[in-house]
Design a protein around this motif. Structure first.
Motif: not given
Length: 2019
Positions: A1290-1298, A1656-1658, A1665-1666, A1683-1685
């Motif tokens: 599972v890949m968590v790739s973006v942190d909280s603040d876009p 916030g998962k897709v 991805f999160t 959209e961010h996801l």
């Protein structure tokens, strides 16, 4: 007694159950173990084997253990083999190990063996590995060196039977090379059998193998204990020679050196600093050769900023270019009226720049020195970029967005690596002693007239010597009429040492009234006569003779080969030899009596003794002509003879120029006689014994016709010989050492070619061959060290000889150590890196082997007819020099060499140079006369000598004039000519009609002509019957003559045109040998075809030479008759030789045709594409109207064809486009040959693999190997990022603040490297961290608060991205440096030689610097404001994504003759259009699963899911950011660029917005164009130069194929940004939102998803991805969004299994601009990107605004309050006291004309001045680039203003005002407004250190601080160039924006508004002639009041005394008289 013992303990991990037996072999002697019965997993043998051995154990010997499954009935079955090299045992004497076995496919199996080995040497010592005596092979060496495993061979196993013997036969299959090495033609795949061990290693042995023998060898090599220790020697027995008696011929014919090439030198002069001199107006002059260009003049500054770009274009031969000197000079105040004074200059030759990495110096400081005063030291520095571009060089400019200046001058000097920063002055003494053997240089008519009048004979030449070095020339005096001039003069150059000019040119010239001409030229390379190591030596040379070569010696008024005498091209005749020496002395510039100028001086020197250059000795040269064939038909009708000359000896036509020695007194008999000998040798004079007359020419003979093109001389059994005696100084040692190194180098090169061949053809175990190569190298080097140290005290050894010997020994020794060291590090995965390292060894060896001091001149062979010289060959004398020691012998001595004669001089360029004038089989021997007895040893045996008829004593010693061969052998040669590929296009149609002509001995035959193809498959067997060869059968078997194959293009009219030539060696079968494997039938091999120096294709053929015995031809293997009735009597290649075929299907995707040019002035209207491969093919549908729609209606067609199993033998596939005209006529438009089908082979996808980089993708042409092995270009997967994660993670790739998420930026080192650095820049610091960081003060200045969103624009994004790019490049450099350093240290640690250590230290320093820079970069970086970034590619987007040919390939169509240039760089002119489509080939039958997949469309075959090719309307939006480094187009060295965009019919010209006088214009524009694909798909972006009058010139253009981008799966239509936002600078550009794009991708790729989940998962296709789920709109309201996801998934699309690939990110690409007039040379670069939107989709928003930032207006207010400690310059008017009239001047850099001065503070006596004066400087400033923008007209004639960008620097100067003379400059300070030291609080604390240690002090920026006040020092430089403090100033700097300035205006000086109060100056400060009383009061009273009072008192006293004396007499009288 010595012995080797092996204790075989156990064998484990066996499979199954059964009886096992082991066989242990050493030195060919096998022992069998007992049978271990019924063992399962483990067999316990526990047996000892002992071999008594007679000779030492050698480190290369092998021990081998084979384990069999034992069977009583059948033969034993091999389980596996274990081999090991006994090096470790030989060194240590004892070893225990456990290791795995290897099966017969060379793959490691689980079974392991456990052994212990003991070695007992005789004396108890352990043998050392490289005692090096390997060349006289002892009997124990089982021919190891002639070996190679089967993995190197073709790998076609011929089936393995039950017996061990049978199974092995498969492992040594047919010995052949399928490769294409230059000499693969010469490679003989043969095995050495053990009984021939008395022969030299590397020789070629009869390959008669009995089974046991084969068994041993194959086993020894089949695989070993640890694959990392095996090494192989070569099979290709071309190590040093092809064989014992033949040399390798040189295949490259044409001399490449003299050809002119295009060069472009670009120099940017950025700025100068620390110029010595007061208040100067400097100009920089850039001079290359004779071209000069000047910068503009900057007024009154010592640190001018220019940033001017100059380009010089040259078209000259390379070495002329590299000898040109680049000279940078700074001139003070040059203008129209005066030339100005030279401040200092800097010189360097072009070659030094070219040898730098990337051929450039970038942002380096050149230090200036004064040529007229060498005691002066450095005169200042110029910062510049210098780049030299040859044709086809790509220069990578480091990214130029916003450089922070490299202010560390000392660390960035303009010097090559390894040269000390402080260079010293040195004297170069070139002593010219005398010359001999000069040719006539005047006609003899005049001389005869003179003789008639004066009666004396004159020599017809007036020679002098001219030496050129570092841009200066020196000449000796002229010696009138002398063939043997004696000068005894020395020429002295003064130059900095080490000089940056590599070569010194020494020329003998003939002085003439009209014009002087060169007689001969010699270049001396300083790198070869010096050594810069710590044990090195200064340049030294001689005294030694230098031989000069040039044109032929006949004197003609117009010499057509005069260039040769100037040193251009290869000399064709000996001209003269010159005795000279060179010495260098480093000067001590402090000593008083030194001459300080650098003018060249000439002085006389004393004569030199005779013996100084060595003892004269008599040499003997013998040559025999065994064959003369291939004589050009132009010469063929006249009788021909051959002449051999060495120096002037043997030269009968024009050699003799006797000195008129009537006048000479005999000084001593010896010398006179020596001269006589040198001169008369060729006039049949006899020597002391009167027994030997030199015979230097063969008798005349009439040629006989061979075929239409060539003749041959009938040298059948009679072979003519020549011999010459000559006298030279005996300096053989030099040549011997050189020969030894050459041989080691040849062997190394050969081995490296092997390794590359193995890698290229992807055979197994390249690492083993590389280990073998390194072993040979280290043994060879050690051997050199033992041999080279002889004859050390020979006469005539110079200092250079001694020093060179020492340094060569050191180098060779350390090379041997390093080779051993590297050998241990060679592993499968490191082969490529180590190969690069070893290639450096090769260069070093070649460099060392080149001996700078000549001794014996080269030998020339001339073909003569009618006493005219026609064609020649030049043979270096060292190559044929004989020595008793084998390694020292020249490589062609005692060997028969095939020599090709060529035309002299320029005649030999181009086509004339490709045709052979004649081919000789020549045998040469050169040696001391006393060693003469061996001179016939190397000839083929079976001859008798015929001597010249001459009586006299000592007749036995006379060499023969001809040899008669009594024995001859009769052979049949079979040439199997299968096919050729990639031939040269010789006809205007772009094709050729090729046929091949095969020459062997005096026979020749041709294949049939195949019309219109570049890839003919002749499939023809040529049989040469009754070929007679002279000599003994056994020798012919080893040394067959070579076969020459020439390929021609048949023309209907005129002579056939030459395409290329190659050489081959036949496989020979004697009549007593069996015709069968492994050597027969021979295998087809590729031979590289050469045309001149460049490759012109490949030939696939095999040759066999079969001896015809007593039984006649009946005994030969039978020939099948012609099978093909229609071809008539043509024999096809027989079955055993032609390749095995299988059925393949080739599917063709026909997409469309593009850009077809007119053919014969008619446009192409109805084109069709024909595809042909191996005789089968398919035609596309006809395009009905090319103009309306150039795409095909039917997309996919296929055909089946029989192709060879072996992929390397696949024939090329031809694509031809024809135009169908009326009346059934077809016209060929153009053609393309796909030479390798490999990249189109379809392999079924691997179901288990989850990442597309490893799964083969349909139609991905680059999917053969992902490690870069055989990629045509770098594969997209590679250049983006090759990393895959294990499935299911599972890949968590973006942190909280876009807004923090930075782009994954990827930088690739270069297009070829495989290293990909992935930097994933996510800044995960939470808010707390941020606050902390912000609070921390950096350098005392508060960091900016969080950037305001409104402030940001597209440019912020761009500059932030460039910063990132640079940081990563820096990080990479550091990483690289670190890796290199590690490697250096490893090697240095092993090879403990002080030199390597020192070097690694030096290097380390350099690398540390790089690392430090990187680290520093990382530390210095303030917390960056979080800006969304894009990706800046510093190359074209195509190169990053494999040209977007993921499924649609573009094939260029060619037509017209190929250019004759070296590389076919001119092929662009031949392109007549492009075919778009693709291919897919696969073996039939295909597995079912593919066709069963859902949605499989059978009509599309393998091309599923591709879009339709119907026309489509697209909106194309082109953004042009800026251009850099444009080529200047105007006389002033600038250009006025503007953009022109063409797409199909539409053209957008942006002419009115041209940018004046800029070579780095920022355009910042977007252009919208509507287009229809496919008609308009090629976008051209050009940059033009605007001209007021005349047409505008094209600077350069770049072309982009939009169609491939549009359809690519990388989705190059609109780059995907790193973050999604709906407003602001980072607004989403695509009309489709990320969610829509993702949904479409999932649908097209048939993958599951996307499923959006809570939190916030897709999920897409098993990946999760999160990312964040909220978005802010313009009003700051938060909304939910997916959209961010979706965007997160798109940014990581390459991780999706099966369909994933890297999608094109939001980017800017950098494309080179090219101009057709200067092919291959970049004219600048343009940064841009393209968005495309289909018109059937919703329309995109408006284009984003990228207009260049407008500079912001600022006003800088500088208040000068006070000065202090200003030095006092003047003497007071009356009192002579020190004082100064101080005023301060200030200006902003670049605005000198707006300089402002304070009022004058007169008569400051203490250096204190009070001003309270305000300067006001308005300026325009670009925040982002930190530059001031100035617009001004360059001159009064300029049409419009030019914009300059300059760093913001404030200059303050302090002056002393004078009334009648110029004001005196006292000191200055320059403050960079972005980074300047904080001012001191008080005058006391202000010191020089504020400037000296600028780097270490905290700095501030006025743009952040706004207001600063403090004290700063003024400095100037004294005479010794030291900085001294000349004053201090208290100033206040206040920066306001233009708006603020308007609100609160201030006055200049002390004026209104906001006036400053008057300074409180002491009363002294006034003018004396305005108020004299006051000044008297101040100046005199103030200073001298005590003196005045004293004087007054004294005067009173004196007055009193006077009065007293005056009145006393009267008074006395009065008293007396009137008393």
């Amino acid at each position: 007694m010595m012995s080797l013992m092996v204790h075989l303990k156990t064998v484990a991990h066996l499979r199954g159950k059964g009886d096992r037996i082991a066989k242990v072999t050493f030195r060919g002697l096998p022992f069998f173990s007992r049978v271990a019965e019924n063992c399962e997993e483990v067999a316990n043998f526990n047996e000892m084997f002992r071999w008594p051995i007679a000779s030492r154990l050698d480190g290369n010997e092998m021990l081998e253990i084979q384990i069999y499954n034992y069977s009583k009935v059948f033969s034993n079955r091999l389980v596996g083999t274990f081999c090991m090299v006994l090096q470790k045992v030989a060194e240590e004497g004892h070893l225990e190990l456990t290791d795995t076995l290897i099966d017969d496919n060379n793959t490691s199996i689980k079974t392991s063996v456990m052994i212990e080995i003991k070695y007992q040497p005789m004396d108890g010592t352990v043998g050392v590995w490289s005692d090096g005596e390997f060349l006289d092979v002892p009997d124990d060496r089982d021919g190891m060196f002639a070996f190679e495993t089967d993995s190197l061979l073709s790998g076609q196993s011929h089936g393995s039977g039950p017996s061990p013997g049978r199974s092995l036969q498969g492992s040594i299959p047919t010995f052949r090379k399928a490769g294409k090495g230059v000499f693969s033609a010469m490679k003989l795949g043969k095995i050495k059998s053990s009984r021939d061990d008395h022969r030299k290693a590397g020789a070629d042995e009869p390959a008669i193998l009995d089974m046991e023998d084969l068994d041993k060898k194959a086993m020894r090599l089949a695989g070993t204990l640890d694959p990392d220790t095996i090494s192989l020697a070569s099979v290709t027995a071309v190590t040093t020679n092809v064989s014992n008696k033949r040399s390798k011929p040189d295949i490259k014919m044409e001399p490449s050196s003299g050809r002119p090439v295009d060069y472009q030198i670009s120099i940017t002069v950025i700025e100068a600093r620390q110029l010595i001199g007061l208040n100067m107006d400097p100009v920089v002059c850039v001079e290359i050769g004779d071209d000069k260009k000047y910068t503009s003049m900057k007024e009154s500054t010592n640190c001018p900023y220019y940033n001017e770009y100059f380009v010089f274009d040259f078209h000259v031969p390379p070495h002329v270019m590299f000898d040109k000197i680049i000279k940078l000079s700074v001139i003070h105040s040059k203008n129209l009226l005066r030339s100005g004074t030279l401040v200092g200059n800097f010189k360097m030759d072009v070659g030094t720049v070219y040898s730098q990495p990337e051929h450039q110096f970038y942002h380096k400081w050149a230090s200036l020195s004064d040529p007229d005063d060498i005691t002066a030291g450095c005169k200042g520095y110029i910062k510049c970029d210098i780049a030299v571009v040859g044709k086809g060089d790509n220069i990578k400019t480091p990214h130029k967005a916003n450089e922070t200046d490299e202010d560390d001058i000392e660390g960035n000097l303009l010097l090559p690596e390894g040269i000390p920063a402080e260079r010293q002055w040195a004297r170069f003494y070139v002593k010219i002693y005398r010359a001999e053997g000069l040719p006539k240089m005047n006609t003899s008519i005049m001389a005869n007239v003179k003789k008639a009048f004066i009666g004396e004979n004159r020599d017809l030449v007036d020679p002098y010597v001219q030496v050129q070095f570092a841009g200066q020339k020196g000449k000796t005096s002229v010696q009138k009429s002398s063939y043997e001039p004696i000068w005894n003069e020395q020429i002295i150059f003064t130059e900095l040492f080490p000089p940056l000019c590599k070569r010194m040119k020494v020329q003998i010239r003939d002085s003439d009234k009209v014009n002087d001409v060169a007689i001969g030229t010699h270049f001396i390379d300083l790198r070869k006569i010096s050594n810069d190591g710590d044990k090195g030596f200064l340049p030294t040379f001689g005294p030694a003779w230098a031989n000069m070569y040039g044109s032929t010696r006949q004197y003609t008024l117009m010499d057509e080969h005069q260039d040769l005498n100037e040193g251009l091209g290869e000399g064709v005749s000996f001209r003269a030899r010159l005795l000279l020496s060179i010495a260098v002395e480093i000067l001590d510039t402090t000593s008083p009596e030194i001459i300080s100028s650098t003018e060249v001086q000439v002085e006389t020197v004393s004569n030199i003794s005779e013996s100084a250059t060595g003892k004269m000795d008599e040499f003997f040269l013998f040559g025999s002509f065994l064959e003369a064939t291939m004589i050009d038909r132009k010469i063929g009708d006249k009788p021909i003879s051959f002449e051999i000359t060495i120096g002037n000896y043997g030269n009968q036509i024009d050699g003799v120029s006797k000195p008129s020695s009537g006048k000479k007194k005999k000084k001593d008999g010896d010398e006179e006689e020596e001269n006589e000998l040198i001169q008369n040798s060729s006039e049949d004079e006899a020597d002391e014994d009167a027994d030997l007359v030199s015979v230097s020419t063969t008798p005349l003979m009439k040629p006989v016709i061979t075929d239409r093109n060539y003749f041959h001389l009938p040298y059948f059994e009679k072979k003519p010989c020549v011999y010459i005696k000559s006298w030279w100084q005996d300096q053989r040692r030099r040549l011997y050492n050189s020969n030894m190194m050459d041989k080691i180098a040849d062997k190394l090169e050969e081995g490296l070619n092997d390794v590359q061949e193995i890698i290229k053809t992807e055979k197994a175990f390249p690492e083993r061959r590389l280990r073998g190569v390194l072993e040979e190298l280290s043994v060879g080097c050690s051997r050199f060290v033992t041999l080279a140290n002889k004859d050390v005290n020979q006469a005539g050894r110079t200092k250079l000889d001694r020093e060179r010997l020492k340094s060569c020994m050191r180098e060779m020794d350390s090379m041997a150590q390093q080779a051993k060291q590297i050998r241990t590090q060679v592993k499968k995965n490191t082969v490529r890196d180590k190969l690069k390292l070893v290639q450096n060894f090769l260069q070093k060896l070649r460099f060392l082997a080149d001996e700078p001091q000549h001794s014996i001149p080269d030998v020339f062979v001339w073909m003569m007819t009618n006493n005219k010289r026609i064609a020649y060959a030049r043979i270096p004398s060292k190559d044929i020099l004989y020595s008793i020691v084998d390694e020292e012998t020249g490589k062609d001595c005692c060997k028969v060499k095939a020599v090709f004669l060529k035309l002299p001089g320029k005649k030999g360029f181009g086509p004339a140079g490709w045709t052979v004038q004649a081919k000789l089989e020549l045998y040469l021997w050169l040696g001391l006369n006393k060693q003469r007895k061996d001179f016939l040893n190397g000839l083929p045996n079976g001859f008798e000598e015929i001597k010249a008829v001459k009586t006299g004593p000592g007749l036995h010693a006379v060499p023969p004039v001809c040899l008669i061969y009594g024995t001859k052998q009769v052979f049949q040669l079979r040439a199997h000519m299968y096919q050729a590929r990639s031939l040269f296009a010789a006809d205007s149609s772009g094709l050729s009609d090729p046929f091949a002509r095969v020459f062997f001995s005096t026979h020749s035959q041709v294949t049939e002509v195949l019309s219109e193809t570049l890839c003919p498959t002749w499939d023809q067997l040529l049989v040469f019957d009754d070929v007679e060869l002279f000599g003994e059968a056994s020798e012919l078997r080893d040394d067959p003559p070579i076969i020459v194959v020439e390929i021609y293009d048949q023309d209907t009219v005129g002579k056939a045109e030459f395409i290329g030539r190659t050489f081959a060696k036949p496989n020979i079968k004697m009549c007593d040998e069996h015709y069968g494997p492994p050597r027969f039938p021979p295998q087809l091999e590729y031979y590289q075809v050469y045309r001149g120096n460049c490759t012109a294709g490949e030939l696939l053929a095999a040759f066999e030479l079969l001896q015809i015995g007593q039984g006649g031809k009946a005994d030969l293997p039978p020939l099948e008759g012609p099978t093909d009735s229609e071809h008539g009597p043509i024999l096809p290649v027989p079955l055993g030789i032609r390749p095995v075929l299988s059925r393949y299907r080739i599917e063709v995707l026909f997409w469309g045709l593009r850009d077809l040019k007119r053919i014969n002035l008619a446009q192409v209207d109805r084109p069709r594409v024909d595809i042909e491969c191996a005789g089968k093919g398919v035609q596309s549908a006809l395009i009905q109207n090319y103009k309306k729609n150039p795409n095909f209606s039917t997309l996919v067609k296929w055909f089946e064809v029989d192709l060879p199993e072996n992929e390397l033998l696949h024939p090329p596939l031809n694509i031809r486009v024809v135009d169908c005209r009326a009346f059934g006529r077809y016209i060929l438009v153009g053609s393309h040959a796909v030479s390798s089908l490999r990249r189109f082979i379809y392999s079924t996808p691997d179901k288990t693999s989850n990442n597309w980089a490893t799964a083969a993708k349909l139609m991905n042409g680059y999917m053969v190997l992902t490690n870069g092995g055989s990629q045509p270009r770098s594969s997209p997967s590679l250049s983006s990022r090759t990393f895959s994660r294990p499935a299911g993670d599972v890949m968590v790739s973006v942190d909280s603040d876009p807004s923090i998420r930075k782009m994954d930026t990827v930088v690739k080192l270069d297009a070829t490297s495989d290293a990909v650095v992935k930097v994933d820049m996510t800044d995960d610091d939470g808010d707390k961290d941020k606050k902390k960081k912000k609070k921390k003060k950096k350098g005392g200045a508060e960091e900016e608060e969080e950037t305001d969103e409104r402030m940001l624009d597209w440019w912020s994004k761009y500059f932030a991205s460039i910063e990132t790019l640079k940081e990563m490049l820096r990080a990479q450099e550091a990483a690289q440096a670190e890796a290199e350093e590690r490697e250096d240290l490893e090697i240095a640690a092993e090879a403990a030689g002080s030199k390597t250590k020192e070097k690694s230290k030096e290097k380390k320093g350099f690398k540390d610097k790089k690392k430090a820079q990187a680290v520093e970069g990382a530390e210095k970086k303030p917390v960056k404001a979080k800006v969304d970034e894009l990706v800046v590619y510093n190359k074209e987007l195509e190169s990053e994504y494999g040209n977007f040919e993921d499924w649609l390939h573009t094939f260029n169509l060619y037509r017209g003759k190929a250019g004759d240039d070296d590389d076919h760089a001119l092929d662009d002119d031949r392109i007549v259009g492009r075919f778009k489509g693709s291919l897919c080939m696969y073996k039939l039958p295909l597995s079912e699963e593919i066709t069963r997949e859902a949605g499989f469309d059978p009509t599309m075959g393998m091309f599923q899911n591709i879009p339709h090719n119907d026309p489509i309307n697209v909106l194309v939006r082109v953004y042009v950011v800026r251009a850099t480094d444009l080529h200047p187009a105007d006389i002033n060295g600038k250009a006025d660029p503007y953009i022109v965009i063409k797409l199909g019919k539409s053209e957008v010209k942006d002419k009115e917005n041209y940018i004046s006088k800029q070579l780095n214009p920022v355009f910042g524009k977007s252009f919208d164009i509507e287009a229809t694909f496919p008609m308009e798909s090629m976008l051209t972006v050009s940059v033009y130069d605007w001209d007021l009058v005349g047409t505008d010139d094209l600077i350069g253009e770049t072309k982009i194929d939009l169609e491939n981008r549009f359809y690519s799966k990388y989705r190059a239509t609109c780059g995907i940004s790193s973050n999604y936002s709906v407003h602001g600078y980072n607004v989403w550009r695509d009309p489709m939102k990320p969610t829509q794009i993702l949904a479409k991708l999932c649908k097209d790729g048939k993958i599951d998803g996307p499923h959006y989940g809570p939190g916030g998962k897709v999920k897409v296709a098993s990946r999760i991805f999160t990312g964040p789920t909220e978005i802010e709109d313009e009003n700051g309201l938060k909304k939910q969004t997916e959209e961010h996801l979706a965007l997160t998934v798109l940014n990581h699309w390459e991780e999706i299994p099966r369909v994933g690939c890297k999608l094109v990110p939001e980017h800017v690409e950098t494309r080179p601009l090219l101009n057709a007039d200067k092919p291959g040379i970049e004219q600048g670069r343009i940064e841009m990107w393209v968005d495309m939107f289909p018109m059937d989709m919703p329309a995109p928003g408006p284009a984003i605004e990228i207009a260049p930032r407008k500079p912001k207006s600022f006003e800088l207010r500088v208040v000068i309050w006070n000065t202090d400690d200003v030095i006092l310059e003047d003497d007071a008017f009356m009192t002579g006291e020190k004082m100064s009239d101080i005023y301060v001047r200030g200006w902003l850099k670049g605005q000198q004309e707006d300089k402002q001065d304070t009022d004058v503070h007169y008569h400051s006596l203490t250096g204190e001045g009070n001003f309270n004066w305000r300067f006001v400087f308005p300026f325009e400033y670009l925040m982002a680039e930190e530059k001031i923008v100035i617009s001004k007209k360059e001159s009064m004639f300029s049409w419009d203003e030019t914009e300059y960008k300059i760093p913001p620097r404030l200059t303050l100067q302090v002056w002393d005002a004078d009334h009648f003379s110029a004001d005196d400059f006292l000191g200055a300070i320059e403050l960079d407004l972005n980074r300047f030291p904080r001012g001191a609080k008080t005058a006391k604390q202000c010191s020089l250190n504020m400037i000296r240690n600028e780097q270490d002090l905290p700095t501030i920026s006025i743009f952040k601080q706004k207001r600063v006040k403090g004290w700063w020092p003024f400095v100037a430089r004294d005479e010794n160039d030291e900085m001294e403090l000349t004053g201090k100033v208290e100033a206040e700097l206040h920066l306001v924006t233009a708006e603020e300035a308007e609100k609160s205006p201030v006055g200049l000086g002390r004026n209104e508004p906001d006036p400053l109060e008057k300074p409180n100056r002491p009363d002294t400060s006034l003018m004396w002639f305005l108020s004299p009383l006051k000044s008297i009061r101040y100046f005199i009273w103030h200073n001298y009041r005590w003196l005045i009072l004293k004087l007054l008192g004294l005067a009173l006293l004196l007055l009193m005394l006077g009065l007293f004396l005056y009145s006393i007499p009267g008074y006395l009288v009065k008293k007396i008289l009137g008393a």
